[in-house]
Scaffold this motif. Structure first.
Motif, PDB file in Angstrom:
ATOM      1  N   ASP A 260      40.156  34.822  41.088  1.00 20.98           N
ATOM      2  CA  ASP A 260      40.212  34.586  39.653  1.00 20.98           C
ATOM      3  C   ASP A 260      40.105  35.928  38.909  1.00 20.98           C
ATOM      4  N   PHE A 261      40.424  35.913  37.621  1.00 26.73           N
ATOM      5  CA  PHE A 261      40.476  37.140  36.823  1.00 26.73           C
ATOM      6  C   PHE A 261      39.171  37.935  36.897  1.00 26.73           C
ATOM      7  N   GLU A 262      38.050  37.293  36.689  1.00 25.44           N
ATOM      8  CA  GLU A 262      36.760  37.992  36.679  1.00 25.44           C
ATOM      9  C   GLU A 262      36.480  38.682  38.009  1.00 25.44           C
ATOM     10  N   THR A 263      36.758  38.013  39.115  1.00 25.11           N
ATOM     11  CA  THR A 263      36.536  38.600  40.441  1.00 25.11           C
ATOM     12  C   THR A 263      37.449  39.804  40.655  1.00 25.11           C
ATOM     13  N   GLU A 264      38.734  39.662  40.299  1.00 23.27           N
ATOM     14  CA  GLU A 264      39.661  40.781  40.438  1.00 23.27           C
ATOM     15  C   GLU A 264      39.218  41.966  39.592  1.00 23.27           C
TER      16      GLU A 264
ATOM     17  N   ARG B 243      36.828  47.341  39.155  1.00 23.19           N
ATOM     18  CA  ARG B 243      35.835  48.056  38.351  1.00 23.19           C
ATOM     19  C   ARG B 243      34.696  48.625  39.198  1.00 23.19           C
ATOM     20  N   ASP B 244      34.343  47.933  40.285  1.00 24.15           N
ATOM     21  CA  ASP B 244      33.188  48.342  41.076  1.00 24.15           C
ATOM     22  C   ASP B 244      33.538  48.997  42.408  1.00 24.15           C
ATOM     23  N   SER B 245      34.796  48.980  42.803  1.00 27.13           N
ATOM     24  CA  SER B 245      35.145  49.579  44.089  1.00 27.13           C
ATOM     25  C   SER B 245      36.548  50.190  44.004  1.00 27.13           C
ATOM     26  N   VAL B 246      37.451  49.748  44.855  1.00 26.67           N
ATOM     27  CA  VAL B 246      38.794  50.322  44.877  1.00 26.67           C
ATOM     28  C   VAL B 246      39.797  49.246  45.302  1.00 26.67           C
TER      29      VAL B 246
END
Length: 183
Positions: free
Chosen positions: A15-19, A24-27
């Motif tokens: 979902d959008f939030e997970t993506e 945002r937090d990794s790569v």
């Protein structure tokens, strides 16, 4: 998965939030092979691309990348483009907003003398984006990549080949494009 200009690409991983959080937090590593890729000799490519694109190709300094676009005769957007000056060559990356075969035909017709080399089938283009993308390219090519300014290009050796590293990612402050021979 989805089709993008004849290339199968990932359209969604969650979902959008997970993506969003993942980038945002990794790569994130993404296949950008849907973009057309060309190489032109600088001495002939400057005039060719300067006539084809609205950006001032002749003013791109060595080691720098210009973001510009390709438009049709009526000014409608056909492609989002990058032109990189790598001293003896210009690298032209083109993301079609119109049918890919139309964009390819326009570029072929502009290159009347056939000086350009279409790298679309011979080279891959990968996008490395996200908060820690810098660490990935640092581990691949060394700490000097940390000083690359946005919209720059460098060549690095990798597995007996030359790899183009563009600091030109679209999704974060630490975004890169890697272009390498398919081999």
């Amino acid at each position: 998965m989805a089709d993008r200009h004849g290339v199968e690409v990932v359209s969604r991983v969650a979902d959008f939030e997970t993506e969003y959080r993942l980038v945002r937090d990794s790569v994130a590593l993404t296949d950008f092979s849907f973009m057309r890729r060309y190489r032109f000799p600088t001495d002939q490519g400057i005039d060719l691309l300067d006539a084809l694109l609205p950006g001032n190709v002749a003013r791109i300094r060595y080691g720098r990348v210009m973001q510009t676009f390709l438009a049709d005769a009526d000014g409608r957007l056909l492609a989002d483009c990058y032109v990189a000056n790598n001293d003896e060559e210009l690298i032209f990356l083109c993301e079609a907003a119109a049918p890919d075969d139309l964009v390819a035909r326009i570029i072929r017709e502009a290159d009347k003398e056939g000086v350009g080399q279409d790298l679309t089938d011979s080279h891959v283009l990968l996008s490395i984006d996200g908060f820690t993308a810098w660490a990935v390219v640092r581990d691949l090519f060394g700490a000097d990549v940390l000083g690359l300014p946005y919209l720059s290009v460098e060549l690095y050796p990798f597995c007996d080949e030359q790899v183009y590293l563009f600091r030109a990612g679209k999704t974060s402050e630490f975004g890169y494009l890697l272009m390498a021979p398919r081999s």
